[in-house]
Design an enzyme around this catalytic site. Structure first.
Site, short mmCIF file in Angstrom:
data_model
loop_
_atom_site.label_atom_id
_atom_site.label_comp_id
_atom_site.label_asym_id
_atom_site.label_seq_id
_atom_site.Cartn_x
_atom_site.Cartn_y
_atom_site.Cartn_z
N GLY A 16 -94.04 2.49 -22.30
CA GLY A 16 -92.86 2.74 -23.14
C GLY A 16 -92.80 4.21 -23.54
N GLY A 19 -89.39 6.07 -24.89
CA GLY A 19 -88.71 5.64 -26.12
C GLY A 19 -88.78 6.71 -27.21
N GLN A 20 -88.28 6.34 -28.40
CA GLN A 20 -88.20 7.31 -29.49
C GLN A 20 -89.59 7.83 -29.88
OE1 GLN A 20 -87.17 5.91 -33.39
NE2 GLN A 20 -86.60 7.93 -34.12
N ASP A 42 -92.94 3.94 -18.06
CA ASP A 42 -91.78 3.32 -18.70
C ASP A 42 -91.07 2.48 -17.64
OD1 ASP A 42 -90.21 4.16 -21.55
OD2 ASP A 42 -88.99 3.09 -20.08
N ILE A 43 -90.20 1.61 -18.09
CA ILE A 43 -89.46 0.78 -17.14
C ILE A 43 -88.40 1.60 -16.40
CG2 ILE A 43 -87.75 -0.03 -18.84
CD1 ILE A 43 -88.62 -2.85 -17.15
N ARG A 44 -88.00 2.72 -17.01
CA ARG A 44 -86.98 3.55 -16.34
C ARG A 44 -87.53 4.96 -16.15
NH1 ARG A 44 -84.03 4.50 -22.01
NH2 ARG A 44 -86.03 4.49 -23.04
N TYR A 150 -87.56 -9.53 -34.77
CA TYR A 150 -88.46 -8.39 -34.61
C TYR A 150 -89.65 -8.52 -35.56
CZ TYR A 150 -89.83 -3.42 -34.83
OH TYR A 150 -90.50 -2.22 -34.81
N LYS A 154 -93.65 -8.95 -34.76
CA LYS A 154 -94.67 -8.00 -35.23
C LYS A 154 -95.71 -8.71 -36.09
CE LYS A 154 -93.35 -4.18 -33.26
NZ LYS A 154 -94.18 -3.60 -32.19
N1 SER Z 1 -87.39 1.35 -37.56
C1 SER Z 1 -87.54 0.00 -37.13
C2 SER Z 1 -86.27 -0.72 -37.12
O1 SER Z 1 -85.40 -0.37 -37.89
C3 SER Z 1 -88.49 -0.71 -38.01
O2 SER Z 1 -89.70 -0.87 -37.39
O3 SER Z 1 -86.14 -1.65 -36.39
#
Ligand code: SER
Length: 324
Positions: A16, A19-20, A42-44, A150, A154
C-alpha cells in the site's frame, strides 16, 4: 542498537505504498534504511516517486502467494501493511472493506507465524472507539464498541495482532492514528480528510464547505509526526512495546471552526460554511481527544507539531510545491 546496524539488517516491504501514509513512509524509510533495503508495493503502478525513485512491485494485498513471493525474492524482514479502505469508503462497500482490511492482515500475520518475516507494522485508528467510549481524553483501555465497518475491522485486527503475539510470538506493532494531515499526497475516503482539503481550498478558492459541523472536535496529527512515530515504534527494542493490540497516539484536537480560525491568521478573508453529510455520524461516534500517555512512557513518543505550527508548515509546503 545503532542506526547503521539496523540499516544493514533490515529489509522492508511496504504494502500500500502509494496511499496517503505509504507515500511519505516509503520516502522516509528509503532515507533511513537505504533505497536497496526498501521495497515499495501497491495494487496500482502510478507515475510517482514511490514507483520511480526506488524498488517497486505491483502486489495485491489479498494475494498470499504474491506477498510470500516478494518476501522470498527480497529476503524481507519487516512488513508495513498500509493497504486498507478508510472509514467513509468502507461504509459504501462493507463486504470488500472487511475482506481487504482483515485478510491482508491475516496474510501478513501468518507469514510471520511461519517464520518468514521478523516484524510487522499494522496501522489501527481512532475508529476503534465508538459512541459509548468516553469522548474526552479517551484512555488506552476503555469501552470499545465501534459502529463503522472500518472501526470494526480495525478493532478485530487489534485483537488478532495481540492474539498472534501472545500465542505465536509474532512481533507486531501498531498505532491508533488520529486524522492525518499532509500536503504531498491526497487522502482517500476518510472522515478526517476535510482537514486536508480545507488548506487546499483556502489557497485556491478562499472559502470552504465542511462536511462536518462547526463544533465536531476530532484528534488530528501532522503527517511528519505520524511517520516519525511509525518508524520509532518499529525501531524500539521489543520489550518496550508492552501493548500488542495498538497504542493510542495524539498530537492535537480541533473543530472545523478552530482550524478555520487558524487559517484566517494566514488568509484573513477566508470563509467557511457547513453542510454535514453522512460522515457527521461517523465523526460523532469517535473521540474528541486522546490520552496517549502509554506511548509516551513505553517508547518515548513526542509530537513536534500543534495546530499552529502545522498550519504554517502546510501553507509553506503547499505554496512551494503544489501551487507554486
Ligand atoms: N482518518 C481515518 C478516517 O477518517 C481514520 O483512521 O477514516
Amino acid at each position: 542498537m545503532s542506526h547503521n546496524f539496523l540499516s544493514m539488517d533490515t529489509k522492508i516491504l511496504i504494502i500500500g505504498a502509494c496511499g496517503q501514509i505509504g507515500t511519505e513512509l516509503t520516502q522516509k524509510l528509503r532515507e533511513t534504511y537505504g533505497k536497496n533495503n526498501v521495497i515499495a508495493s501497491d495494487i496500482r503502478k502510478l507515475n510517482n516517486d514511490v514507483v520511480n525513485d526506488g524498488i517497486f512491485e505491483v502486489v495485491n494485498a489479498l494475494d498470499y502467494n504474491q506477498i510470500e513471493h516478494l518476501i522470498e525474492k527480497y529476503k524481507i524482514t519487516d512488513v508495513y501493511l498500509m493497504a486498507a479502505l478508510l472509514s467513509a469508503t468502507a461504509e459504501k462497500n462493507p463486504a470488500f472493506a472487511w475482506d481487504l482490511n482483515m485478510n491482508s492482515l491475516f496474510h501478513v500475520l501468518n507469514l510471520a507465524k511461519a517464520g518468514k518475516i521478523k516484524k510487522i507494522y499494522w496501522p489501527s485508528s481512532i475508529a476503534v472507539f465508538g459512541p459509548t467510549t468516553p469522548r474526552d481524553n479517551t484512555p488506552q483501555y476503555t469501552i470499545m464498541e465501534p459502529s463503522t465497518v472500518y472501526g470494526i475491522s480495525k478493532q478485530a485486527g487489534e485483537r488478532w495482532c495481540e492474539y498472534y503475539h501472545k500465542q505465536y510470538g509474532v512481533d507486531v506493532r501498531s498505532i491508533r492514528y488520529p486524522g492525518l494531515i499532509s500536503w504531498g499526497t491526497p487522502p482517500g475516503g476518510g472522515t478526517t480528510d476535510y482537514a486536508v482539503d480545507i488548506y487546499h481550498k483556502a489557497i485556491t478558492e478562499g472559502k470552504f464547505t465542511s462536511f462536518l459541523s462547526e463544533n465536531s472536535a476530532l484528534p488530528m496529527m501532522y503527517m511528519d509526526d505520524a511517520i516519525k512515530a511509525t518508524i520509532a515504534i518499529m525501531q524500539a527494542p521489543s520489550e518496550q512495546i508492552k501493548i500488542r493490540s495498538s497504542y493510542n497516539l495524539s498530537a492535537m484536537s480541533f473543530t472545523p471552526k478552530e482550524i478555520a480560525a487558524e487559517i484566517q491568521k494566514h488568509y484573513p478573508d477566508f470563509t467557511i460554511d457547513y453542510a454535514p453529510d453522512f460522515r457527521q455520524k461517523i465523526a460523532d461516534s469517535w473521540p474528541a481527544s486522546i490520552d496517549d500517555s502509554c506511548a509516551r512512557e513505553d517508547w518515548g513518543w513526542k509530537n513536534d507539531y500543534d495546530l499552529n505550527s502545522m498550519t504554517t508548515e502546510m501553507f509553506k509546503q503547499l505554496k512551494e510545491n503544489i501551487y507554486a
